[in-house]
Design a protein around this motif. Structure first.
Motif, PDB file in Angstrom:
ATOM      1  N   ALA A   1      90.265  79.659  36.169  1.00 47.32           N
ATOM      2  CA  ALA A   1      89.675  80.528  37.192  1.00 47.32           C
ATOM      3  C   ALA A   1      88.310  81.038  36.754  1.00 47.32           C
ATOM      4  O   ALA A   1      88.064  81.226  35.565  1.00 47.32           O
ATOM      5  CB  ALA A   1      90.609  81.704  37.468  1.00 47.32           C
ATOM      6  N   LEU A   2      87.444  81.254  37.756  1.00 46.71           N
ATOM      7  CA  LEU A   2      86.099  81.798  37.522  1.00 46.71           C
ATOM      8  C   LEU A   2      85.897  82.976  38.464  1.00 46.71           C
ATOM      9  O   LEU A   2      86.423  82.980  39.582  1.00 46.71           O
ATOM     10  CB  LEU A   2      85.019  80.753  37.856  1.00 46.71           C
ATOM     11  CG  LEU A   2      84.913  79.494  37.005  1.00 46.71           C
ATOM     12  CD1 LEU A   2      83.909  78.523  37.651  1.00 46.71           C
ATOM     13  CD2 LEU A   2      84.458  79.840  35.588  1.00 46.71           C
ATOM     14  N   SER A   3      85.088  83.951  38.039  1.00 44.03           N
ATOM     15  CA  SER A   3      84.737  85.021  38.975  1.00 44.03           C
ATOM     16  C   SER A   3      83.270  85.385  38.840  1.00 44.03           C
ATOM     17  O   SER A   3      82.671  85.215  37.777  1.00 44.03           O
ATOM     18  CB  SER A   3      85.597  86.270  38.750  1.00 44.03           C
ATOM     19  OG  SER A   3      84.989  87.126  37.801  1.00 44.03           O
ATOM     20  N   ALA A   4      82.698  85.862  39.949  1.00 40.12           N
ATOM     21  CA  ALA A   4      81.305  86.312  39.953  1.00 40.12           C
ATOM     22  C   ALA A   4      81.168  87.406  40.991  1.00 40.12           C
ATOM     23  O   ALA A   4      82.115  87.685  41.747  1.00 40.12           O
ATOM     24  CB  ALA A   4      80.365  85.145  40.258  1.00 40.12           C
ATOM     25  N   ARG A   5      79.997  88.036  41.026  1.00 39.99           N
ATOM     26  CA  ARG A   5      79.802  89.119  41.993  1.00 39.99           C
ATOM     27  C   ARG A   5      79.267  88.576  43.316  1.00 39.99           C
ATOM     28  O   ARG A   5      79.888  88.732  44.341  1.00 39.99           O
ATOM     29  CB  ARG A   5      78.847  90.156  41.388  1.00 39.99           C
ATOM     30  CG  ARG A   5      78.324  91.208  42.341  1.00 39.99           C
ATOM     31  CD  ARG A   5      77.913  92.469  41.649  1.00 39.99           C
ATOM     32  NE  ARG A   5      79.074  93.205  41.184  1.00 39.99           N
ATOM     33  CZ  ARG A   5      79.806  94.034  41.948  1.00 39.99           C
ATOM     34  NH1 ARG A   5      79.472  94.258  43.198  1.00 39.99           N
ATOM     35  NH2 ARG A   5      80.843  94.642  41.449  1.00 39.99           N
ATOM     36  N   ALA A   6      78.098  87.893  43.253  1.00 44.88           N
ATOM     37  CA  ALA A   6      77.456  87.516  44.510  1.00 44.88           C
ATOM     38  C   ALA A   6      76.791  86.139  44.507  1.00 44.88           C
ATOM     39  O   ALA A   6      76.431  85.633  45.561  1.00 44.88           O
ATOM     40  CB  ALA A   6      76.412  88.579  44.883  1.00 44.88           C
ATOM     41  N   ASN A   7      76.610  85.546  43.324  1.00 41.38           N
ATOM     42  CA  ASN A   7      75.812  84.312  43.258  1.00 41.38           C
ATOM     43  C   ASN A   7      76.677  83.083  43.588  1.00 41.38           C
ATOM     44  O   ASN A   7      77.091  82.329  42.713  1.00 41.38           O
ATOM     45  CB  ASN A   7      75.186  84.202  41.866  1.00 41.38           C
ATOM     46  CG  ASN A   7      74.126  83.118  41.796  1.00 41.38           C
ATOM     47  OD1 ASN A   7      74.034  82.265  42.676  1.00 41.38           O
ATOM     48  ND2 ASN A   7      73.326  83.154  40.748  1.00 41.38           N
ATOM     49  N   ASP A   8      76.943  82.861  44.877  1.00 36.38           N
ATOM     50  CA  ASP A   8      77.835  81.754  45.253  1.00 36.38           C
ATOM     51  C   ASP A   8      77.194  80.395  45.023  1.00 36.38           C
ATOM     52  O   ASP A   8      77.900  79.405  44.806  1.00 36.38           O
ATOM     53  CB  ASP A   8      78.332  81.902  46.697  1.00 36.38           C
ATOM     54  CG  ASP A   8      77.223  81.868  47.723  1.00 36.38           C
ATOM     55  OD1 ASP A   8      76.391  82.801  47.730  1.00 36.38           O
ATOM     56  OD2 ASP A   8      77.161  80.905  48.521  1.00 36.38           O
ATOM     57  N   ALA A   9      75.854  80.322  45.044  1.00 38.69           N
ATOM     58  CA  ALA A   9      75.195  79.023  44.824  1.00 38.69           C
ATOM     59  C   ALA A   9      75.448  78.540  43.396  1.00 38.69           C
ATOM     60  O   ALA A   9      75.841  77.384  43.171  1.00 38.69           O
ATOM     61  CB  ALA A   9      73.692  79.150  45.094  1.00 38.69           C
ATOM     62  N   LEU A  10      75.246  79.449  42.417  1.00 33.19           N
ATOM     63  CA  LEU A  10      75.495  79.068  41.023  1.00 33.19           C
ATOM     64  C   LEU A  10      76.993  78.845  40.783  1.00 33.19           C
ATOM     65  O   LEU A  10      77.396  77.900  40.098  1.00 33.19           O
ATOM     66  CB  LEU A  10      74.944  80.156  40.082  1.00 33.19           C
ATOM     67  CG  LEU A  10      75.115  79.935  38.583  1.00 33.19           C
ATOM     68  CD1 LEU A  10      74.641  78.556  38.147  1.00 33.19           C
ATOM     69  CD2 LEU A  10      74.360  81.010  37.795  1.00 33.19           C
ATOM     70  N   LEU A  11      77.816  79.688  41.395  1.00 26.54           N
ATOM     71  CA  LEU A  11      79.262  79.516  41.228  1.00 26.54           C
ATOM     72  C   LEU A  11      79.706  78.156  41.774  1.00 26.54           C
ATOM     73  O   LEU A  11      80.561  77.484  41.178  1.00 26.54           O
ATOM     74  CB  LEU A  11      80.018  80.667  41.917  1.00 26.54           C
ATOM     75  CG  LEU A  11      81.526  80.728  41.680  1.00 26.54           C
ATOM     76  CD1 LEU A  11      81.878  80.797  40.199  1.00 26.54           C
ATOM     77  CD2 LEU A  11      82.149  81.924  42.409  1.00 26.54           C
ATOM     78  N   ALA A  12      79.097  77.716  42.862  1.00 31.61           N
ATOM     79  CA  ALA A  12      79.442  76.408  43.439  1.00 31.61           C
ATOM     80  C   ALA A  12      79.150  75.284  42.443  1.00 31.61           C
ATOM     81  O   ALA A  12      79.948  74.349  42.286  1.00 31.61           O
ATOM     82  CB  ALA A  12      78.671  76.188  44.741  1.00 31.61           C
ATOM     83  N   ASN A  13      78.013  75.384  41.734  1.00 33.47           N
ATOM     84  CA  ASN A  13      77.704  74.369  40.710  1.00 33.47           C
ATOM     85  C   ASN A  13      78.742  74.375  39.595  1.00 33.47           C
ATOM     86  O   ASN A  13      79.164  73.315  39.113  1.00 33.47           O
ATOM     87  CB  ASN A  13      76.325  74.627  40.094  1.00 33.47           C
ATOM     88  CG  ASN A  13      75.210  74.269  41.060  1.00 33.47           C
ATOM     89  OD1 ASN A  13      75.410  73.477  41.985  1.00 33.47           O
ATOM     90  ND2 ASN A  13      74.053  74.868  40.860  1.00 33.47           N
TER      91      ASN A  13
END
Ligand code: MG
Length: 392
Positions: free
Chosen positions: A39-51
């Motif tokens: 699992a991964l989590s982030a606050r708002a950067n969905d573009a980087l999370l998608a990579n």
């Protein structure tokens, strides 16, 4: 010998520590140490999370931002996407996870640390706010859940390594090193006029924006003293700080007989990140190494409290205990953000922390009681609004 796979959850994957953790995991897999990112989590950067999703293929991701979370659902139909503030805690508590790497920035990381520890997970901790704001709660969750806490912060990784060389009751004191930041030795009049760009130019480490400013005020070092107190159960009067501009020795432990053990390494956060993941083993993944003759000499100086008033204020709050450190952490976050926006002078951070401590004493100091998650949240809320209305 074949090794079993370690399942990990990485919280805060798009931040500075998160990115370096993914690099370390890739290096470890190249030398045959298999970690599976569940699992991964982030606050708002969905573009980087998608990579990152395309590279590590997790089962679940969490994004605080709901719009971004919806974009991820549209893009990755098979992926379970959690959204909102509670997402990090939810994925920190997933079944089948061995290690939770908490690289969340800010007080939001505390709930996730507690969720993981109370389920007996190992937490590799880069979120210092967990211990600063909720040290007592973290200790209680450790005792209750039987989990394990391994520090990622370079100073605490150094202390962990040095402590391994002796017995706990032979420790005389912990000595944390501080680089002193970019304004070490600068006279006070000049400090008032420094800009955010000046303060972001840290002499040795490359880090996130808030921690870089906290390194310039030395508030960060006082937060690290609090971390060390809760991690290693050493009282505040046996923890000291020494200025060491080169950041080569990351911290030291003095034992009863006068022997001091130091841990030294290149200033690269991937080294303590990797140690936390392989602890107590060590692995060569070709991270940078020190060349001692090239370093020549190492300097140590006394910390001048007048030069760094924020350090003293945060430490005074630590000694108050209760929700005082949580309030200081929240106020500092607001004051640093205001400084980075150009809204206040550099000096205002230290003065604002001092005012916050006074305000906390008036509002919360009379009725301490045992610390609770609600108590932390209410001190946090109060301090944020207090610090955002302080004059520039
Ligand atoms: Mg540190």
């Amino acid at each position: 010998m074949s090794r079993s796979t370690t399942n990990v959850t990485l919280l805060g994957s798009t931040g500075s520590i998160g990115l370096q953790t993914l690099d370390v995991l890739a290096r470890l897999s190249r030398v045959g140490r298999t970690f599976r990112v569940v699992a991964l989590s982030a606050r708002a950067n969905d573009a980087l999370l998608a990579n990152q999703i395309k590279t590590v293929r997790p089962d679940v991701v969490s994004l605080v931002d709901r719009g971004g979370a919806q974009r991820l659902r549209d893009r990755f139909p098979g992926l379970h996407v959690v959204d909102g503030e509670g997402g990090a805690s939810e994925i920190a508590a997933l079944d089948g996870v061995d290690v939770v790497i908490n690289a969340v920035v800010g007080a939001a990381g505390l709930a996730a640390t507690l969720a993981a520890l109370s389920r007996g997970r190992t937490v590799a901790l880069a979120n210092k706010e967990s211990l600063v704001a909720g040290g007592e709660l973290v200790r209680a969750a450790l005792a209750e859940g039987g989990g394990r806490l391994v520090p990622i912060d370079s100073e605490h990784s150094a202390l962990l390594q040095c402590l391994g060389a002796g017995r706990a009751n032979d420790v005389r004191r912990l000595i944390l090193t501080a680089s002193g930041g970019p304004f070490l030795g600068m006279d006070r009049a000049k400090r008032v006029t420094v800009s955010a760009a000046d303060a972001l130019r840290h002499p040795t480490w490359s880090m996130g924006r808030r921690i870089t400013i906290d390194s310039a005020t030395l508030a960060n070092k006082a937060f690290e003293v609090i971390e060390a107190h809760y991690l290693f159960d050493v009282p505040y009067d046996r923890i000291s700080v020494v200025i060491h501009p080169a950041s080569i020795v990351h911290s030291l432990v003095e034992f009863r007989d006068g022997s001091i053990l130091a841990q030294a390494a290149a200033h690269d956060m991937r080294i303590p990140i990797q140690y936390a993941l392989t602890y107590p083993e060590r692995v060569d993944t070709e991270l940078p190494r020190l060349d001692l003759p090239q370093l020549g000499r190492l300097e140590f100086h006394e910390l001048d409290g007048e030069e760094f008033p924020a350090y003293g204020s945060v430490l005074a709050a630590a000694r108050e205990g209760g929700s005082a450190p949580a309030a200081m952490n929240a106020a500092d976050e607001v004051l640093v953000a205001r400084f980075l926006r150009g809204d206040t002078a550099f000096d205002t951070i230290a003065r604002g922390l001092d005012a916050t401590l006074d305000g906390w004493r008036g509002k919360f100091g009379q009725s301490p009681g045992p610390l609770s998650l609600d108590g932390v949240a209410s001190a946090d809320r109060w301090a944020r609004s207090f610090a955002s209305t302080l004059p520039a």
